[in-house]
Design an enzyme around this catalytic site. Structure first.
Site, PDB file in Angstrom:
ATOM      1  N   SER A 125      49.561 -19.897  76.081  1.00  0.00           N
ATOM      2  CA  SER A 125      49.848 -18.899  75.423  1.00  0.00           C
ATOM      3  C   SER A 125      50.137 -19.085  73.748  1.00  0.00           C
ATOM      4  O   SER A 125      50.429 -20.238  73.570  1.00  0.00           O
ATOM      5  CB  SER A 125      51.142 -18.165  75.794  1.00  0.00           C
ATOM      6  OG  SER A 125      51.714 -17.170  74.817  1.00  0.00           O
ATOM      7  N   TYR A 150      60.316 -18.152  77.575  1.00  0.00           N
ATOM      8  CA  TYR A 150      59.045 -17.969  78.177  1.00  0.00           C
ATOM      9  C   TYR A 150      57.835 -19.133  77.292  1.00  0.00           C
ATOM     10  O   TYR A 150      57.129 -19.743  77.907  1.00  0.00           O
ATOM     11  CB  TYR A 150      58.538 -16.580  78.093  1.00  0.00           C
ATOM     12  CG  TYR A 150      57.054 -16.559  78.091  1.00  0.00           C
ATOM     13  CD1 TYR A 150      56.353 -16.817  79.432  1.00  0.00           C
ATOM     14  CD2 TYR A 150      56.071 -16.110  76.938  1.00  0.00           C
ATOM     15  CE1 TYR A 150      54.888 -16.642  79.585  1.00  0.00           C
ATOM     16  CE2 TYR A 150      54.658 -16.330  77.048  1.00  0.00           C
ATOM     17  CZ  TYR A 150      54.418 -16.241  78.111  1.00  0.00           C
ATOM     18  OH  TYR A 150      52.889 -16.062  78.441  1.00  0.00           O
ATOM     19  N   LYS A 154      55.652 -22.422  78.199  1.00  0.00           N
ATOM     20  CA  LYS A 154      54.290 -22.814  77.984  1.00  0.00           C
ATOM     21  C   LYS A 154      54.052 -23.979  77.154  1.00  0.00           C
ATOM     22  O   LYS A 154      53.161 -25.100  77.588  1.00  0.00           O
ATOM     23  CB  LYS A 154      53.501 -21.705  77.443  1.00  0.00           C
ATOM     24  CG  LYS A 154      53.587 -20.471  78.100  1.00  0.00           C
ATOM     25  CD  LYS A 154      52.920 -20.533  79.323  1.00  0.00           C
ATOM     26  CE  LYS A 154      52.505 -19.329  80.237  1.00  0.00           C
ATOM     27  NZ  LYS A 154      52.006 -19.671  81.540  1.00  0.00           N
TER      28      LYS A 154
END
Length: 337
Positions: A125, A150, A154
């Site tokens: 991402s 989040y 990643k």
């Protein structure tokens, strides 16, 4: 050639399964159905005329992962989507994100490295860049502290893969750092299918327009952007899916330059939230009910991609416009009702 797609009934996963099957790959899907529906299999079949192998499996169950790989030792590559993916939710429930996004990656890699062939595509991402200083964002941009749990998963995920590649020369991996996938398949047979209240902008827009939601909240209008709302690079999900197939083929053909590569996936154009709303209103001929609310924790101001590396080395380029993506999302929403 058998390819495993984890999270293959999810939004990007299902579109990638379609593109893989269109290219003749035999696809095996693992999904725990936590944010997906078995109905997606029917949509994939309706588009491709083929039903992929499906196993309901929670990748947090290490013994179940081990048992799966004992049966499927002929897997030639893995595309790993399975993860929780909402920035706001990760801020509220970080431990769920760390357990699900990190543990599952480790368990899959542990089994993959036991196979004769180890090709791995990681669903990464643009959040790994944090708030980048320079736009557009190139792969060489510094990896800054993540703005959300989040994003941190990643970053950590890429580090885990890199470390594993460093000590395992036969593991070949590509991390695809995509920006904001939106849209739906042109057939309107598959699309984004959030369970419960949508965590992403586009399904919230379409659900508001069709009357499932009373109002769309726009988080902040005091950012240093053209209209005060956040800027993102919105890319059609079919373009994203096709990039995964191209990246996988790169590994299968041994064309990768190192055994861990990264590529941005985006359009190269940034759009504000209000510009996205206007694009939707134009293609749908529908006035959207929205209001400006306070900023949301974890959001960066602006993020859009420098895609020149993917364009040159992968031979891939996003083909769909923002309006085309919004129209496909609207068609999909009208099928769902």
């Amino acid at each position: 050639m058998k390819i495993l797609v984890t999270g293959g009934l999810g939004f990007i996963g299902s579109h990638t399964v379609v593109e893989l099957q269109n290219k003749g790959y035999q696809v095996v899907i693992i999904d725990n159905l936590s944010n997906a529906s078995l109905d997606v299999l029917e949509g994939v079949f309706a588009i491709t005329g083929r039903v992929p192998i499906f196993e309901k499996l929670d990748l947090k169950d290490k013994s179940a992962v081990q048992a799966f790989f004992k049966v499927h030792q002929d897997i030639q590559g893995i595309i790993h989507f399975a993860a929780n993916k909402a920035v706001g939710e990760s801020v509220v429930n970080p431990l769920m994100y760390y357990e699900n996004n990190i543990n599952t990656l480790v368990y899959v890699l542990q089994e993959l490295t036991k196979l004769k062939v180890s090709n791995f595509i990681f669903s990464s991402s643009c959040t790994v860049y944090g708030q980048a200083d320079i736009m557009p964002i190139a792969e060489t941009a510094p990896i800054k502290p993540a703005e959300s749990p989040y994003g941190n998963t990643k970053q950590i995920g890429e580090e885990i893969i890199q470390d594993t590649c460093n000590i395992n020369a036969k593991l070949n991996s590509i991390a695809l750092r995509y920006f904001n996938p939106i849209g739906a398949h042109e057939s309107a047979k598959i699309g984004e299918l959030p369970i419960g209240v949508p965590q992403n902008l586009i399904p919230y827009i379409t659900q508001t327009a069709i009357g499932l939601r009373d109002q769309l909240s726009v988080f902040g209008n005091d950012y240093p952007t053209i209209d005060g709302t956040c800027v993102r690079d919105y890319i059609h999900v079919v373009d994203v899916a096709k990039a995964h197939v191209v990246a996988l083929q790169r590994l299968l053909d041994h064309k990768n330059q190192t055994n861990f590569e990264v590529f941005n996936l985006g359009t190269g154009t940034g759009s504000t939230v209000l510009e996205v709303i206007k694009a939707f209103e134009k293609v749908s001929n529908t006035k959207l009910n929205y209001k400006i609310v306070d900023r949301r924790p974890g959001d960066v101001v602006s993020a859009f991609a420098d895609t020149s590396k993917a364009n040159l080395e992968l031979g891939w380029k996003a083909e769909h416009t923002l309006e085309q993506a919004m129209l496909s999302s609207w068609k999909w929403q009208k099928v769902l009702k």
